[in-house]
Design a protein around this motif. Structure first.
Motif, PDB file in Angstrom:
ATOM      1  N   ASP A 476       0.833  -1.199   0.000  1.00 23.23           N
ATOM      2  CA  ASP A 476       0.000   0.000   0.000  1.00 23.23           C
ATOM      3  C   ASP A 476       0.869   1.250   0.000  1.00 23.23           C
ATOM      4  OD1 ASP A 476      -2.410   1.358  -0.042  1.00 23.23           O
ATOM      5  OD2 ASP A 476      -3.226   0.339   1.714  1.00 23.23           O
ATOM      6  N   ALA A 477       0.259   2.378  -0.344  1.00 19.14           N
ATOM      7  CA  ALA A 477       0.925   3.685  -0.319  1.00 19.14           C
ATOM      8  C   ALA A 477      -0.173   4.725  -0.228  1.00 19.14           C
ATOM      9  CB  ALA A 477       1.795   3.885  -1.560  1.00 19.14           C
ATOM     10  N   ASN A 478      -0.390   5.283   0.972  1.00 18.56           N
ATOM     11  CA  ASN A 478      -1.615   6.026   1.249  1.00 18.56           C
ATOM     12  C   ASN A 478      -1.452   7.540   1.310  1.00 18.56           C
ATOM     13  OD1 ASN A 478      -3.942   4.172   1.614  1.00 18.56           O
ATOM     14  ND2 ASN A 478      -2.558   3.182   3.047  1.00 18.56           N
ATOM     15  N   ARG A 479      -0.399   8.067   0.724  1.00 21.10           N
ATOM     16  CA  ARG A 479      -0.302   9.521   0.651  1.00 21.10           C
ATOM     17  C   ARG A 479       0.521   9.897  -0.572  1.00 21.10           C
ATOM     18  NH1 ARG A 479       2.670  13.399   4.162  1.00 21.10           N
ATOM     19  NH2 ARG A 479       2.652  14.389   2.126  1.00 21.10           N
ATOM     20  N   HIS A 480       0.341  11.161  -1.010  1.00 12.52           N
ATOM     21  CA  HIS A 480       1.138  11.649  -2.127  1.00 12.52           C
ATOM     22  C   HIS A 480       2.276  12.527  -1.603  1.00 12.52           C
ATOM     23  CE1 HIS A 480      -2.281  14.564  -1.731  1.00 12.52           C
ATOM     24  NE2 HIS A 480      -1.277  15.413  -1.714  1.00 12.52           N
ATOM     25  N   ALA A 481       3.065  13.075  -2.524  1.00 13.54           N
ATOM     26  CA  ALA A 481       4.215  13.909  -2.161  1.00 13.54           C
ATOM     27  C   ALA A 481       3.848  15.377  -2.271  1.00 13.54           C
ATOM     28  CB  ALA A 481       5.392  13.602  -3.074  1.00 13.54           C
ATOM     29  N   GLU A 482       4.260  16.162  -1.295  1.00 11.82           N
ATOM     30  CA  GLU A 482       4.063  17.613  -1.343  1.00 11.82           C
ATOM     31  C   GLU A 482       5.105  18.269  -0.450  1.00 11.82           C
ATOM     32  OE1 GLU A 482       0.127  18.336   0.055  1.00 11.82           O
ATOM     33  OE2 GLU A 482       0.482  17.447   2.000  1.00 11.82           O
ATOM     34  N   SER A 483       5.352  19.550  -0.680  1.00 12.91           N
ATOM     35  CA  SER A 483       6.364  20.292   0.066  1.00 12.91           C
ATOM     36  C   SER A 483       7.658  19.478   0.148  1.00 12.91           C
ATOM     37  CB  SER A 483       5.856  20.618   1.480  1.00 12.91           C
ATOM     38  OG  SER A 483       6.731  21.526   2.126  1.00 12.91           O
ATOM     39  N   VAL A 484       8.138  19.039  -1.025  1.00 15.09           N
ATOM     40  CA  VAL A 484       9.208  18.048  -1.034  1.00 15.09           C
ATOM     41  C   VAL A 484      10.564  18.683  -0.773  1.00 15.09           C
ATOM     42  CG1 VAL A 484       7.905  16.609  -2.639  1.00 15.09           C
ATOM     43  CG2 VAL A 484       9.650  18.156  -3.521  1.00 15.09           C
ATOM     44  N   GLY A 485      11.413  17.873  -0.235  1.00 10.18           N
ATOM     45  CA  GLY A 485      12.816  18.197  -0.033  1.00 10.18           C
ATOM     46  C   GLY A 485      13.527  16.927   0.367  1.00 10.18           C
ATOM     47  N   SER A 486      14.787  16.811  -0.019  1.00  8.32           N
ATOM     48  CA  SER A 486      15.559  15.606   0.259  1.00  8.32           C
ATOM     49  C   SER A 486      16.823  15.969   1.008  1.00  8.32           C
ATOM     50  CB  SER A 486      15.911  14.896  -1.046  1.00  8.32           C
ATOM     51  OG  SER A 486      16.856  13.874  -0.818  1.00  8.32           O
ATOM     52  N   ALA A 487      17.021  15.365   2.176  1.00 12.33           N
ATOM     53  CA  ALA A 487      18.269  15.565   2.913  1.00 12.33           C
ATOM     54  C   ALA A 487      19.429  14.854   2.232  1.00 12.33           C
ATOM     55  CB  ALA A 487      18.112  15.046   4.339  1.00 12.33           C
ATOM     56  N   TYR A 488      19.119  13.953   1.331  1.00 13.53           N
ATOM     57  CA  TYR A 488      20.164  13.195   0.635  1.00 13.53           C
ATOM     58  C   TYR A 488      20.689  13.941  -0.590  1.00 13.53           C
ATOM     59  CZ  TYR A 488      22.176   9.738  -2.517  1.00 13.53           C
ATOM     60  OH  TYR A 488      22.994   9.080  -3.385  1.00 13.53           O
ATOM     61  N   LEU A 489      19.802  14.552  -1.369  1.00 16.93           N
ATOM     62  CA  LEU A 489      20.214  15.197  -2.606  1.00 16.93           C
ATOM     63  C   LEU A 489      20.884  16.543  -2.325  1.00 16.93           C
ATOM     64  CD1 LEU A 489      17.050  14.486  -4.793  1.00 16.93           C
ATOM     65  CD2 LEU A 489      19.310  13.428  -5.049  1.00 16.93           C
ATOM     66  N   PRO A 490      21.912  16.915  -3.098  1.00 22.27           N
ATOM     67  CA  PRO A 490      22.548  18.228  -2.923  1.00 22.27           C
ATOM     68  C   PRO A 490      21.558  19.357  -3.200  1.00 22.27           C
ATOM     69  CG  PRO A 490      23.886  16.793  -4.314  1.00 22.27           C
ATOM     70  CD  PRO A 490      22.570  16.118  -4.142  1.00 22.27           C
ATOM     71  N   ALA A 491      21.894  20.537  -2.717  1.00 25.63           N
ATOM     72  CA  ALA A 491      21.000  21.688  -2.857  1.00 25.63           C
ATOM     73  C   ALA A 491      20.702  22.008  -4.317  1.00 25.63           C
ATOM     74  CB  ALA A 491      21.615  22.903  -2.160  1.00 25.63           C
ATOM     75  N   ASP A 492      21.685  21.811  -5.199  1.00 29.91           N
ATOM     76  CA  ASP A 492      21.472  22.143  -6.603  1.00 29.91           C
ATOM     77  C   ASP A 492      20.908  20.963  -7.402  1.00 29.91           C
ATOM     78  OD1 ASP A 492      23.715  20.562  -6.522  1.00 29.91           O
ATOM     79  OD2 ASP A 492      24.901  21.794  -7.900  1.00 29.91           O
ATOM     80  N   ARG A 493      20.496  19.900  -6.705  1.00 31.43           N
ATOM     81  CA  ARG A 493      19.889  18.741  -7.369  1.00 31.43           C
ATOM     82  C   ARG A 493      18.530  18.411  -6.772  1.00 31.43           C
ATOM     83  NH1 ARG A 493      24.090  19.759  -9.651  1.00 31.43           N
ATOM     84  NH2 ARG A 493      25.525  18.312 -10.679  1.00 31.43           N
TER      85      ARG A 493
END
Length: 736
Positions: A476-493
């Protein structure tokens, strides 16, 4: 180094004649048994699309074809239009090069047919390049001859010394001309109201089918469509129809643009909106696959092409064999159960002839027990209070009763009230310094992060380790993505997140399928939120909708069937009054509707009467008689749940046309006078079929038990007395 690369690229283009003004136009044909996609390499190296539709064996005249387009109206119908030069259309490729140049102009380098071990499959690659900036594009076309499907995708490679920003990177561009009108058929809706049909005449300008939700991406719209050509009406049997479906479980966009020359260009691929992808030097981005088919016998023919392709190539386990009928615990127990409750449901499932029991949400969490949807998600340890004997004891009990066993997980999500959220707050998708919004009391985990990918794989792996008797996973997957940000990806990616999340999911699924090739897996995602051919490469079925009410399912299953075969559509018989709508619906109608897909049940059997249990046993046994037709047969939609008559039917015919099953429904009161007349297409005219109604105690129709020719059934048909709301019937047709 940069000068050397440019010199080599220019030499390649010159050797292939891509930029030579004296080059004779060259035709590239991609063919199936009945469909052709034809390209022309022009004298200046541009590659134009000349035809997609019925098969053309002698395409040579298209080398001299002229659109009579004026130069000040832009370039012609390029097979992969880029932002640059005279292209005024929406670009399939828009890039900012490493040196800041905003322009890309693609020219022909070469093409070839690639070897294939499957005689039914032919692969063609067309190589393009920008002669000024070292950016390369490969267009890959896969033709499935018998299924009359052509799939296409692009592969973009950065040969520059620095990163290139891709602002648009579609999978394909398809241009159509010579048609007076286009009727678009698409799916729209929402949670528990998925796959509703919408018809839209396309005028000049651009119309889009798109989502930016990333997860639960197919509730509101679906990345699939049909185009009825030269007509303003949707027709199951007649006319030319193009159907398309994008194999992608992330943000998507399909643009339909009609220009001043009445040329329709279709761009399909990952949604570029706020999703610029930074492609580093030497790296390649491969886009999702776009699947196309063409039919000259209406929408029904287009659906059957897609279904045939899907069962053989597009879905996991398409050749696996029969899927077990099942009882799912969710609407029968929700979070409130113990071992005794589950054993009772297993006993009842076995007594009714079902073949699998699935334990849904609520079996895990100890510090934060999963007794409701506000806690425990992410802590995948067996709840000792509910199940002191663990999963193996209940799974072994199911197997002793002759049932397979399945279990629910939601590994991409986490509740704030969980040990996982306490240990790894950096794994949550959130913009730095901003609050992470909650949906269904949960957050989304960052699948662009390899550590999270390892964790999600580990959830599946650990769950399977709980018992060797687990046969099925409901994912299952019961929510969508919003206000996204990734602590893994660099700031310019950061904008790479939208693509990297979906690719991360696929990497996890590749690992799972390598280790567990035979475990059945359902893609649930709040019901119909992950109904796409990207997911179906890894999942055996989809949960078509959280709305289990049979009347609602009439439209949901009908719409889904335009693009996806019944073999993947989970369809359950649930309680009455229904838990979503409150409607009171007869058990027979509920079974007859669910029997048009992958039959299951979702209720508490102890709340059924003895007569209802007896009917359930009978209906389940009947379904087993014809489920091979539902899973493998050719679908003919006989009418529609949108018809004013209030009656429609679904016919599945075996490939040898020796057997068929027809399911007929009445979804509104029709009075005492009109009786529906169903003309059954798809049978063999010369064959004589004995018609037999299932799940009734005595004949209800004059034709029950009669033997009728296929020609009679096609031209005259049958007229069952379906006149009241929730009347329904199931007929088996067998050749003498």
């Amino acid at each position: 180094m940069k000068k050397l690369l440019l010199t080599l690229l220019a030499a390649m283009c010159a050797a292939a004649g891509a930029t030579g003004a004296d080059r004779a136009p060259e035709i590239i044909s991609v063919n199936t048994d009945r469909v052709s996609l034809i390209l022309c390499v022009e004298r200046d190296g541009r590659v134009h699309m000349r035809h997609f539709g019925g098969r053309i064996d002698d395409a040579a005249p298209l080398a001299a074809y002229s659109t009579h387009r004026r130069p000040d109206h832009g370039a012609g119908e390029e097979i992969y239009p880029a932002m640059g030069g005279r292209n005024f259309r929406l670009p399939a490729l828009r890039a900012t090069h490493a040196d800041g140049d905003l322009n890309t102009e693609l020219r022909y380098v070469s093409h070839e047919t690639l070897p294939s071990a499957d005689a039914d499959v032919e692969r063609t690659v067309v190589r393009l390049a920008d002669p000024v900036r070292p950016l390369e594009v490969e267009l890959l076309f896969t033709a499935y001859r018998r299924e009359n499907v052509i799939a296409t995708r692009s592969r973009i490679t950065n040969r520059q010394q620095g990163p290139v920003t891709l602002h648009a990177f579609y999978s394909s561009a398809l241009s159509l001309h010579g048609y007076g009108s286009y009727l678009l058929t698409q799916l729209r809706g929402g949670w528990a109201d998925e796959a509703q049909i919408e018809h839209l005449p396309l005028g000049h300008g651009t119309h889009s089918i798109s989502t930016r939700k990333l997860v639960k991406a197919t509730h509101s719209e679906n990345p699939a469509f049909m185009l009825s050509l030269d007509t303003d009406r949707f027709d199951e049997e007649h006319g030319e129809v193009i159907a398309g479906a994008l194999a992608w479980s992330g943000n998507y966009r399909i643009d339909f643009s009609v220009d001043e020359y009445d040329v329709l260009t279709i761009l399909a691929g990952a949604n570029p909106d706020a999703s610029e992808y930074v492609l580093d030097a030497g790296r390649t981005l491969t886009t999702p696959e776009m699947i196309y088919t063409f039919s000259d016998c209406g929408a029904g023919g287009a659906s059957r092409n897609l279904h045939d392709w899907a069962r053989r190539y597009g879905i996991r386990g398409g050749d696996r064999g029969h899927v077990p009928t099942l009882l799912n615990s969710w609407e029968g127990a929700y979070f409130d159960f113990d071992e005794a409750t589950l054993r009772g449901m297993i006993d009842d499932a076995a007594a009714m002839g079902l073949e699998m029991f699935v334990l849904d949400d609520g079996w895990f969490g100890n510090k934060y027990p999963r007794n409701h949807d506000r806690a425990g998600l992410g802590d995948w340890e067996v709840n000792r209070a509910k199940l002191p004997g663990g999963i193996d004891r209940i799974a072994s009990y199911a197997h002793r009763q002759g049932l397979k066993f399945g279990i629910w997980i939601e590994p991409e999500m986490v509740n704030p009230q969980s040990e996982l959220a306490e240990r790894h707050p950096e794994w949550v998708v959130r913009a730095e310094g901003r609050e992470a919004p909650l949906i269904r009391h949960q957050w989304l985990l960052d699948l662009s992060n390899p550590e999270v990918q390892d964790f999600v794989f580990g959830v599946f792996d650990h769950t399977l380790a709980l018992s060797k008797k687990i046969d099925y996973i409901k994912w299952d997957a019961n929510r969508h993505a919003e206000s996204v940000g990734s602590a893994y990806l660099p700031a310019d990616r950061q904008s790479n997140f939208w693509v990297d999340y979906a690719e991360g999911l696929y990497r996890v699924m590749e690992r799972i399928r390598a280790k567990y090739p035979d475990v059945l897996i359902q893609a649930c995602s709040s019901g119909g939120g992950r109904v796409d051919y990207g997911a179906l490469k890894y999942f055996d079925e989809v949960w078509t909708s959280d709305d289990t009410e049979a009347l609602s399912r009439s439209r949901i299953q009908y719409g889904t069937s335009l693009f996806y075969p019944a073999a993947v559509m989970g369809a359950h018989v649930s309680a009455s009054p229904n838990h979503q709508s409150g409607n009171v619906i007869p058990l027979k109608f509920r079974f007859d509707m669910a029997s048009a897909g992958r039959l299951g049940m979702e209720l508490q059997p102890r709340q059924m009467s003895d007569s209802e249990r007896a009917f359930a046993r009978r209906a389940i046994a009947s379904y087993k008689e014809f489920r091979d037709l539902v899973e493998e047969g050719d679908l003919y939609r006989i009418g529609s749940p949108y018809d004013p008559s209030g009656t429609f039917g679904t016919l599945y015919v075996s490939k040898d046309k020796r057997r068929a099953v027809f399911l007929a429904y009445c979804i509104r009161y029709r009075g005492h006078t009109p009786v529906p007349q169903f003309r059954l297409r798809g049978l063999d005219d010369e064959t004589r079929y004995t018609v037999r109604e299932l799940n009734v105690d005595r004949p209800r129709c004059w034709f029950d038990g009669e033997t009728l020719t296929g020609a009679y059934l096609r031209h005259e048909g049958i007229n069952p007395p379906l006149q009241r709301l929730y009347d329904s019937a199931v007929y088996i047709l067998e050749a003498e």
